[in-house]
Structure formats: structure tokens, C-alpha cells
Scaffold this motif. Structure first.
Motif, PDB file in Angstrom:
ATOM      1  N   GLU A   1       0.588   4.377  -4.175  1.00 52.04           N
ATOM      2  CA  GLU A   1      -0.178   5.299  -3.337  1.00 52.04           C
ATOM      3  C   GLU A   1       0.294   6.732  -3.564  1.00 52.04           C
ATOM      4  O   GLU A   1       1.352   6.975  -4.148  1.00 52.04           O
ATOM      5  CB  GLU A   1      -0.016   4.893  -1.870  1.00 52.04           C
ATOM      6  CG  GLU A   1      -0.814   5.706  -0.872  1.00 52.04           C
ATOM      7  CD  GLU A   1      -2.294   5.751  -1.195  1.00 52.04           C
ATOM      8  OE1 GLU A   1      -2.702   6.748  -1.820  1.00 52.04           O
ATOM      9  OE2 GLU A   1      -3.016   4.816  -0.819  1.00 52.04           O
TER      10      GLU A   1
ATOM     11  N   TYR B   1       0.576   8.514   1.855  1.00 54.35           N
ATOM     12  CA  TYR B   1       1.274   7.403   2.527  1.00 54.35           C
ATOM     13  C   TYR B   1       2.349   7.931   3.464  1.00 54.35           C
ATOM     14  O   TYR B   1       2.477   7.471   4.607  1.00 54.35           O
ATOM     15  CB  TYR B   1       1.885   6.489   1.465  1.00 54.35           C
ATOM     16  CG  TYR B   1       2.776   5.404   2.012  1.00 54.35           C
ATOM     17  CD1 TYR B   1       2.241   4.291   2.644  1.00 54.35           C
ATOM     18  CD2 TYR B   1       4.165   5.501   1.888  1.00 54.35           C
ATOM     19  CE1 TYR B   1       3.065   3.294   3.140  1.00 54.35           C
ATOM     20  CE2 TYR B   1       4.994   4.510   2.384  1.00 54.35           C
ATOM     21  CZ  TYR B   1       4.443   3.405   3.006  1.00 54.35           C
ATOM     22  OH  TYR B   1       5.260   2.422   3.506  1.00 54.35           O
TER      23      TYR B   1
ATOM     24  N   HIS C   1       0.824  -1.211   0.000  1.00 56.94           N
ATOM     25  CA  HIS C   1       0.000   0.000   0.000  1.00 56.94           C
ATOM     26  C   HIS C   1       0.859   1.263   0.000  1.00 56.94           C
ATOM     27  O   HIS C   1       0.373   2.345   0.311  1.00 56.94           O
ATOM     28  CB  HIS C   1      -0.919   0.004   1.228  1.00 56.94           C
ATOM     29  CG  HIS C   1      -1.835  -1.173   1.306  1.00 56.94           C
ATOM     30  ND1 HIS C   1      -2.900  -1.355   0.449  1.00 56.94           N
ATOM     31  CD2 HIS C   1      -1.822  -2.259   2.126  1.00 56.94           C
ATOM     32  CE1 HIS C   1      -3.519  -2.488   0.736  1.00 56.94           C
ATOM     33  NE2 HIS C   1      -2.884  -3.058   1.745  1.00 56.94           N
TER      34      HIS C   1
ATOM     35  N   ALA D   1       3.820   4.093  -1.662  1.00 61.30           N
ATOM     36  CA  ALA D   1       3.962   4.935  -2.848  1.00 61.30           C
ATOM     37  C   ALA D   1       5.223   4.541  -3.611  1.00 61.30           C
ATOM     38  O   ALA D   1       6.134   3.922  -3.050  1.00 61.30           O
ATOM     39  CB  ALA D   1       4.036   6.404  -2.432  1.00 61.30           C
TER      40      ALA D   1
END
Length: 335
Positions: free
Chosen positions: A105, A109, A48, A50
Motif C-alpha cells: 500500500e 495506510y 493491506h 505498506a
């Protein structure tokens, strides 16, 4: 070269239908390559996370592999589209990096992680400033690759397009050497003083434009499209003023100006207000809404595209006519 001569040359140097189709195919393939192969190289350790050097273990290896992929993409794009568009390889690699960045993301994040770790805004800002320099170094690598190809294969990679009437690839400005290929119109290397003035204008105007385009976003969640739009809009605005007030003959100086925008923007963010008064996902500064890779990729792509636009012979010829009508003589702005 006068307006009539430029228009005559355009009839012979304008790309045909299949040439334009090949150019668009080049940009699309660059995006596909990075979205697929690039993701396997640049995917964050956290599913999850970036797309960032700060969100992946083995960041040095990731940067080296990304540089190799960007160099390969730039070389292929230069071979396919560089004949008509200077810096086509830089544009293609930038597009690819931009595409892969939206698969991860957003900057949210890092904002949430900072809140969880009780870290300061200053430390996050300086880390992202350093990362932005690393991504611009990848853009710099593509400039070197494109320059090496243009020096080795000038008849294949440059010189047939009408943009070469008024523009040179960035590598020749970087190494301060005239292209060896005989062209219909000799384009001078940008003087250092003019280049630095252009960098200052792009960086300064870009910072102001970024703040203006970011107004009203404080209470909105961060989105990739929104972040990239602000960078692209600010870069295009800054490059327009840069080319009008301090003309340059390559996109090298505009790209350097965007680097100034990114680094100064992040440093500015380190002095922003107290983030504890805001929700964890809301940055204290609008500059923290953009990932470092998006500053480099979006900014470089927009800078190259604006150089094509501002140095286009048709655009230049039209402005010479306007200058003559208004001022009675050509002002010497972009040819």
C-alpha cells in the motif's frame, strides 16, 4: 586528460551490445528477485499494509534479511555490470527495493491509521524519519559490499569502463583510498570540504525541488508512481546543481544529500498544519506522501544514475569545449 584523449579512450572502453544487454538484464533480475523473494521477506503483517518497518512485526529481522538480500544483489550486479559502471551494485539493489515497495500500500495506510488512533502528525513524521535512516543504512551496506569486491577483484569488478576515466566507486570515497587498479586517468578522492558542500547543495536544492514538484498534489490521492516520480525528479535536479557547483568523483555524497532531504523533509512535516482539517487520507505535508523505503531506494538509484550522467566522459568533454568557447578556458567543472 584532454578532450581528444578522452574521446580516443571511449572508442576502446565503450561497452558493446552484449555488455549493455547484460547490464539491462542485471537491473531486471534485481527487480524480479525483490518482487518475489523480497516480498516474502518484506511483506507487511497487515495484507493491506505498506512495505515498511512500521507495518510489520519483527521489524529488526525484516531489516536484517533485507540487508542480506540487498548485499547479495549488489554483489551479483557488481560482478556482472561493475566492470563498466561504478556503483552498479548500489543501483541494482536500489531498483529492487523500489520494485518491492510498490507491491504494498502507499503512505495512505499510515495516514488513515494515524487518524484512527488520533495520533499526531509529529509522531508519525519522526517515526518515518527514523525508518528512512534504517533504509539508507541498507544502501550503505551495499556500498561496503561493492567496495570489498572492488578491492578483492579489481580486474573483474572495475576499471574497464569509460566511466572510470572520471569516476570512482563510492566505497573509495568513503574509506578515503585510491583504487589500486592502474587506470588510463587518475581520478582523485573527493576532498571532504567539497563532499560536504555537495551534500548541502543536494539536500537544500532537493527540498525546494520536492516542494515544487509536489505542488498541485494536495487534493489528489497518493499513488506509488507519483510519489517515486517526485523523489526521482527532485533528486535529479538537486544532483545536477550539486555536480555543477561542487563536483565530486563518486555518488556517495549525492546519496548522503538525499538522506538529508528525506530526514529534514519528515522533520519539517512534524510542524505542518492541523491534519484534522483535511481528509484522513490527505497528508498535511507533501513529504508524508512518500514511504521511507521509497526515499532511500528511488533517491539512491537516481543519485547513482545522475553521477553516471554528470561524470560521463562525453558529457564532460562537451562541457569543456563549451567552457573554452564561452569563457576562454576550462572552468574546472565535472571532467
Amino acid at each position: 586528460m584532454n578532450t581528444q584523449a578522452i574521446n580516443t579512450m571511449n572508442q576502446y572502453l565503450h561497452p558493446g551490445f552484449f555488455d549493455k544487454l547484460l547490464m539491462w538484464a542485471t537491473w531486471i533480475l534485481a527487480g524480479i528477485l525483490f518482487f518475489s523473494v523480497g516480498w516474502s521477506v518484506m511483506a507487511p503483517t497487515d495484507p493491506h499494509g505498506a512495505v515498511s518497518l512500521l507495518a510489520r512485526s519483527g521489524s529488526v529481522t525484516m531489516l536484517l534479511k533485507t540487508g542480506a538480500l540487498a548485499a547479495l544483489t549488489a554483489a551479483a550486479a557488481t560482478m556482472f555490470a561493475g566492470r563498466y559502471l561504478p556503483d552498479a551494485g548500489i543501483f541494482a539493489a536500489s531498483v529492487g527495493m523500489l520494485v518491492v515497495s510498490v507491491r504494498g500500500e502507499t503512505a495512505t495506510y499510515f495516514l488513515i491509521r494515524r487518524a484512527e488512533d488520533s495520533a499526531s502528525t509529529g509522531s508519525l513524521s519522526m517515526s518515518m524519519a527514523g525508518e528512512s535512516v534504517a533504509w539508507f543504512a541498507v544502501i550503505g551496506l551495499t556500498i561496503l559490499v561493492c567496495h570489498a569486491l572492488a578491492r578483492s577483484l579489481p580486474s573483474i569488478t572495475m576499471g574497464a569502463g569509460r566511466h572510470y576515466l572520471t569516476q570512482i566507486p563510492s566505497g573509495f570515497d568513503l574509506f578515503r583510498k585510491q583504487p589500486a587498479l592502474a587506470k588510463p586517468c587518475d581520478v582523485e578522492i573527493t576532498p571532504i570540504a567539497s563532499g560536504l558542500k555537495h551534500v548541502a547543495i543536494v539536500g537544500g536544492v532537493g527540498l525546494v525541488a520536492f516542494r515544487l514538484f509536489s505542488s498541485g498534489l494536495t487534493v489528489r490521492s497518493i499513488e506509488h508512481g507519483q510519489a517515486c516520480f517526485v523523489v526521482a525528479a527532485a533528486t535529479c535536479t538537486a544532483c545536477y546543481f550539486g555536480h555543477r557547483l561542487a563536483p565530486v568523483t563518486s555518488s556517495l555524497w549525492s546519496i548522503a544529500g538525499v538522506l538529508v532531504l528525506a530526514v529534514v523533509g519528515y522533520i519539517w512535516s512534524s510542524f505542518s498544519g492541523d491534519p484534522s482539517t483535511l481528509p484522513a487520507s490527505t497528508p498535511a505535508s507533501p513529504f508524508l506522501r512518500v514511504l521511507p523505503i521509497q526515499y532511500a531506494a528511488t533517491g539512491a538509484a537516481a543519485a547513482v544514475a545522475m553521477c553516471w550522467y554528470m561524470r560521463d566522459p562525453d558529457y564532460s568533454a562537451a562541457h569543456q569545449v563549451v567552457d573554452i568557447v564561452v569563457h576562454g578556458h576550462a572552468t574546472g567543472k565535472p571532467r
